[in-house]
Write a protein that holds these residues in place. Structure first.
Motif, mmCIF file in Angstrom:
data_model
loop_
_atom_site.group_PDB
_atom_site.id
_atom_site.type_symbol
_atom_site.label_atom_id
_atom_site.label_comp_id
_atom_site.label_asym_id
_atom_site.label_seq_id
_atom_site.Cartn_x
_atom_site.Cartn_y
_atom_site.Cartn_z
ATOM 1 N N CYS A 291 -2.461 1.039 0.243
ATOM 2 C CA CYS A 291 -3.042 -0.308 0.128
ATOM 3 C C CYS A 291 -2.903 -1.057 1.450
ATOM 4 O O CYS A 291 -1.801 -1.196 1.976
ATOM 5 N N ASN A 292 -4.042 -1.544 1.950
ATOM 6 C CA ASN A 292 -4.044 -2.257 3.226
ATOM 7 C C ASN A 292 -4.051 -3.768 3.065
ATOM 8 O O ASN A 292 -3.910 -4.498 4.048
ATOM 9 N N GLU B 71 -6.314 -4.756 -2.722
ATOM 10 C CA GLU B 71 -6.198 -3.333 -3.052
ATOM 11 C C GLU B 71 -4.965 -3.069 -3.916
ATOM 12 O O GLU B 71 -4.988 -2.214 -4.794
ATOM 13 N N VAL B 72 -3.887 -3.819 -3.676
ATOM 14 C CA VAL B 72 -2.689 -3.711 -4.508
ATOM 15 C C VAL B 72 -3.019 -4.124 -5.944
ATOM 16 O O VAL B 72 -2.705 -3.425 -6.906
ATOM 17 N N GLU C 275 6.571 2.776 -1.809
ATOM 18 C CA GLU C 275 7.201 3.580 -0.763
ATOM 19 C C GLU C 275 6.884 3.029 0.621
ATOM 20 O O GLU C 275 5.921 2.292 0.807
ATOM 21 N N GLU C 276 7.706 3.435 1.581
ATOM 22 C CA GLU C 276 7.511 3.056 2.976
ATOM 23 C C GLU C 276 6.152 3.553 3.463
ATOM 24 O O GLU C 276 5.744 4.675 3.174
ATOM 25 N N TYR C 277 5.448 2.703 4.213
ATOM 26 C CA TYR C 277 4.168 3.119 4.803
ATOM 27 C C TYR C 277 4.454 3.951 6.055
ATOM 28 O O TYR C 277 5.097 3.483 6.985
#
Length: 218
Positions: A12-13, A17-18, A39-41
């Motif tokens: 998700c940017n 989107e989230v 999680e970590e991007y």
């Protein structure tokens, strides 16, 4: 957090989107029961490192990279994989040595330490970040579509090699690895990955030249 057929991850940017993904999970329940894991991007190229394991011994096969986004240019939905490439040239030799030292060897040693009698393929999905390789996932299988790219590079007696490995012995002399490139391209039915259209005719296989054709669900 649950079975999603390789399609349960969304990068998700932005906030919209989230919201859209949370609606898909908790309102539409596309994946059934389950929770969302944040999680970590991680940014960078992905690498799949696959090893044959027999108790405490292992052998790393040709590294591969699969492409999960539906469309060209890393666009579209995440899928179970739209194709893969495999070659020793994907990873610098010193980086592969680092991956073996920091990821693969400790993983195999951990299996032995925990008393897990594991004989089979262990695959680590890694993101090659600016801070070095980071583990995305483990699978205790070969990987799809990585298998279709890696296995054509294997020469020698693979069946004999697997039989010996199943008996607890990795005999590296039974197989060899082609040093060139192998490319796998997935052709998916209309609507994939959200749905899958049935009844379409597959044609043109007689025109295929220097390539193998694998079928899945046809």
């Amino acid at each position: 957090d649950g079975l999603a057929a390789g399609k349960g991850v969304v990068i998700c940017n932005n906030e919209a989107e989230v919201d859209a993904f949370l609606r898909e999970v908790f309102v539409d329940r596309r994946f059934g029961e389950g929770r969302v894991l944040v999680e970590e991007y991680l940014e960078g190229p992905e690498i799949s490192v696959i090893a044959a394991v027999a108790d405490g011994s292992y052998q790393i096969f040709t590294p591969a990279r699969d492409y999960k986004r539906l469309s060209d240019g890393d666009e579209g939905l995440n899928t179970g994989g739209m194709g893969a490439v495999a070659s020793r040239a994907l990873v610098e030799p010193e980086i592969l040595t680092e991956i073996e030292k920091r990821v693969m060897r400790p993983s195999v040693e951990g299996l032995v330490k925990d008393g897990l009698d594991f004989r089979g393929f262990l695959y680590a999905g890694l993101m090659m970040t600016s801070a070095g390789p980071k583990v995305l996932e483990y699978n205790c299988r070969f990987g799809d579509p990585e298998a279709q790219a890696v296995l054509p590079l294997v020469g020698g007696d693979l069946a004999g090699y697997l039989k010996k490995a199943a008996e607890g012995n990795i005999d590296e002399g039974l197989i060899s690895f082609d040093q060139s490139w192998s490319i796998c391209l997935v052709m998916a039915s209309a609507g994939y990955p959200s749905s899958s259209r049935n009844g379409d005719v597959v044609s043109g296989l007689g025109d295929v030249g220097d390539a193998r054709v694998y079928h899945a669900g046809t």
